[in-house]
Write a protein that holds these residues in place. Structure first.
Motif, PDB file in Angstrom:
ATOM      1  N   GLU A  29      34.858 -49.763  22.039  1.00 20.26           N
ATOM      2  CA  GLU A  29      34.047 -50.989  21.714  1.00 20.26           C
ATOM      3  C   GLU A  29      33.062 -50.710  23.151  1.00 20.26           C
ATOM      4  OE1 GLU A  29      34.108 -53.613  19.843  1.00 20.26           O
ATOM      5  OE2 GLU A  29      35.950 -52.940  18.616  1.00 20.26           O
ATOM      6  N   VAL A  30      33.371 -50.520  24.557  1.00 18.17           N
ATOM      7  CA  VAL A  30      32.519 -50.707  25.550  1.00 18.17           C
ATOM      8  C   VAL A  30      31.415 -49.444  25.518  1.00 18.17           C
ATOM      9  CG1 VAL A  30      32.295 -50.574  28.109  1.00 18.17           C
ATOM     10  CG2 VAL A  30      34.053 -52.046  26.913  1.00 18.17           C
ATOM     11  N   THR A  31      31.958 -48.351  24.931  1.00 18.75           N
ATOM     12  CA  THR A  31      31.011 -47.322  24.711  1.00 18.75           C
ATOM     13  C   THR A  31      30.234 -47.247  23.503  1.00 18.75           C
ATOM     14  OG1 THR A  31      32.570 -45.818  24.041  1.00 18.75           O
ATOM     15  CG2 THR A  31      32.361 -45.815  26.540  1.00 18.75           C
ATOM     16  N   SER A  32      30.206 -48.300  22.701  1.00 19.89           N
ATOM     17  CA  SER A  32      29.623 -48.373  21.529  1.00 19.89           C
ATOM     18  C   SER A  32      29.808 -47.177  20.530  1.00 19.89           C
ATOM     19  CB  SER A  32      28.205 -48.569  21.733  1.00 19.89           C
ATOM     20  OG  SER A  32      27.852 -49.851  22.327  1.00 19.89           O
ATOM     21  N   THR A  33      31.020 -46.713  20.531  1.00 20.89           N
ATOM     22  CA  THR A  33      31.575 -45.597  19.482  1.00 20.89           C
ATOM     23  C   THR A  33      32.134 -46.157  18.327  1.00 20.89           C
ATOM     24  OG1 THR A  33      32.081 -44.483  21.709  1.00 20.89           O
ATOM     25  CG2 THR A  33      33.153 -43.538  19.692  1.00 20.89           C
ATOM     26  N   VAL A  59      46.595 -51.710   7.461  1.00 16.84           N
ATOM     27  CA  VAL A  59      45.359 -52.046   7.285  1.00 16.84           C
ATOM     28  C   VAL A  59      44.433 -51.297   8.221  1.00 16.84           C
ATOM     29  CG1 VAL A  59      46.252 -54.435   6.821  1.00 16.84           C
ATOM     30  CG2 VAL A  59      45.747 -53.788   9.053  1.00 16.84           C
ATOM     31  N   VAL A  60      43.150 -51.514   7.917  1.00 19.66           N
ATOM     32  CA  VAL A  60      42.256 -50.420   8.369  1.00 19.66           C
ATOM     33  C   VAL A  60      41.081 -52.027   8.722  1.00 19.66           C
ATOM     34  CG1 VAL A  60      40.278 -48.900   8.415  1.00 19.66           C
ATOM     35  CG2 VAL A  60      42.581 -48.670   6.988  1.00 19.66           C
ATOM     36  N   VAL A  61      40.711 -51.650  10.297  1.00 26.56           N
ATOM     37  CA  VAL A  61      39.586 -52.527  10.815  1.00 26.56           C
ATOM     38  C   VAL A  61      38.646 -51.397  11.317  1.00 26.56           C
ATOM     39  CG1 VAL A  61      41.038 -54.501  11.367  1.00 26.56           C
ATOM     40  CG2 VAL A  61      40.748 -52.438  12.917  1.00 26.56           C
ATOM     41  N   SER A  62      37.435 -51.595  11.256  1.00 24.00           N
ATOM     42  CA  SER A  62      36.095 -50.645  11.754  1.00 24.00           C
ATOM     43  C   SER A  62      35.304 -51.313  12.439  1.00 24.00           C
ATOM     44  CB  SER A  62      35.694 -50.502  10.324  1.00 24.00           C
ATOM     45  OG  SER A  62      36.363 -49.629   9.430  1.00 24.00           O
ATOM     46  N   PHE A  63      34.809 -50.566  13.313  1.00 26.01           N
ATOM     47  CA  PHE A  63      33.740 -50.897  14.174  1.00 26.01           C
ATOM     48  C   PHE A  63      32.641 -50.102  14.123  1.00 26.01           C
ATOM     49  CE2 PHE A  63      32.081 -50.512  18.827  1.00 26.01           C
ATOM     50  CZ  PHE A  63      31.163 -51.581  18.611  1.00 26.01           C
ATOM     51  N   ARG A  64      31.521 -50.394  13.744  1.00 26.89           N
ATOM     52  CA  ARG A  64      30.118 -49.890  13.614  1.00 26.89           C
ATOM     53  C   ARG A  64      28.939 -50.607  14.092  1.00 26.89           C
ATOM     54  NH1 ARG A  64      33.704 -47.520  11.862  1.00 26.89           N
ATOM     55  NH2 ARG A  64      33.916 -46.323   9.703  1.00 26.89           N
TER      56      ARG A  64
END
Length: 258
Positions: free
Chosen positions: A56-60, A23-28
């Protein structure tokens, strides 16, 4: 480029041992259009949790590809044949393995390793101390807690302000947060009960950071498994999730790769 699909129907795994497509989870993060990094690991917290928290903390922006039983195509792209593995545009298509190498690379890439030579040495020291805490964490369930308490006492001595570098957060703080949170998740209130009030306050402060608070409530956060609690001997069948996976966590699956 990572290619994934949204299946017509989704079976939600209850254990890492279930057969399921990766599965793939994405952070944008809003307002950031940088090309995403890619992190691959099992559908666990484990060795990928600190890299995820750092991103997450570095907003990457990143995609995290997570594997269940029966899938091992990562072996063909991992330099060591194992996970976690990481790649990003800065690596020109190459993958790197080993969790420590990944953590340090992300820290350098995102400017999360301190500003001065001394800062960089201290945050690396904190990171290594967090790994020692991890190795001794299970002793919270044992009578002899001497080594763990010694490490935590030294960690309190190293904490020079809100963060281990004083006023600026670094990857050492994130690694220490993760290990302290594991202790408190397994035995709520243990840090305070044992007198580690500075670390307890540090943990509360980190949880309150918007980036961490949002992540902990998101489908990118994987429930803990029985093996990860540490109160019982490791078991092959111990990777059952103690809480249900969020349906959004498994909403996108990785297309078969060559």
């Amino acid at each position: 480029m990572t290619t994934f699909i949204s299946p017509d129907s989704t079976t939600i795994p209850t254990s890492l041992g279930d057969e399921h497509r990766p599965v793939v989870v994405s952070f944008r993060p809003p307002g950031i259009d940088a090309a995403p990094k890619e992190l691959r690991y099992f559908c666990l917290r484990g060795l990928a949790e600190v890299p995820r928290l750092m991103l997450e903390v570095t907003s990457t922006p990143y995609d995290c590809i997570m594997y269940f039983s029966g899938e091992n195509n990562y072996k063909s792209i991992s330099p060591t044949g194992a996970m976690p593995i990481y790649t990003g545009p800065e690596l020109n298509g190459e993958y790197i393995a080993q969790s420590g190498a990944i953590v340090r690379h992300i820290a350098r890439e995102t400017g999360f390793d301190g500003e001065t030579v001394l800062d960089k040495a201290i945050t690396d020291q904190v990171y290594e101390t967090s790994k020692d805490i991890s190795s001794n964490r299970a002793s919270i369930f044992e009578e002899d807690q001497t080594k763990l308490k010694g490490l935590l006492s030294r960690s309190e001595d190293m904490l020079k302000g809100p963060y281990f570098l004083g006023e600026k957060i670094s990857f050492g703080d994130v690694a220490m947060f993760y290990e302290l949170s594991r202790i408190e998740e397994a035995k709520p209130g243990w840090l305070t009960t044992k007198g580690f009030t500075k670390l307890s306050s540090f943990l509360s402060q980190m949880i309150a950071l918007p980036a961490i608070s949002d992540y902990l409530q998101s489908p990118r956060r994987i429930p803990i498994t029985e093996n990860e609690v540490g109160d019982k001997p490791w078991a092959r069948t111990g990777y059952k999730f103690m809480f249900p996976l969020n349906p959004e966590t498994v909403a996108k699956t990785l297309l078969p790769e060559p």
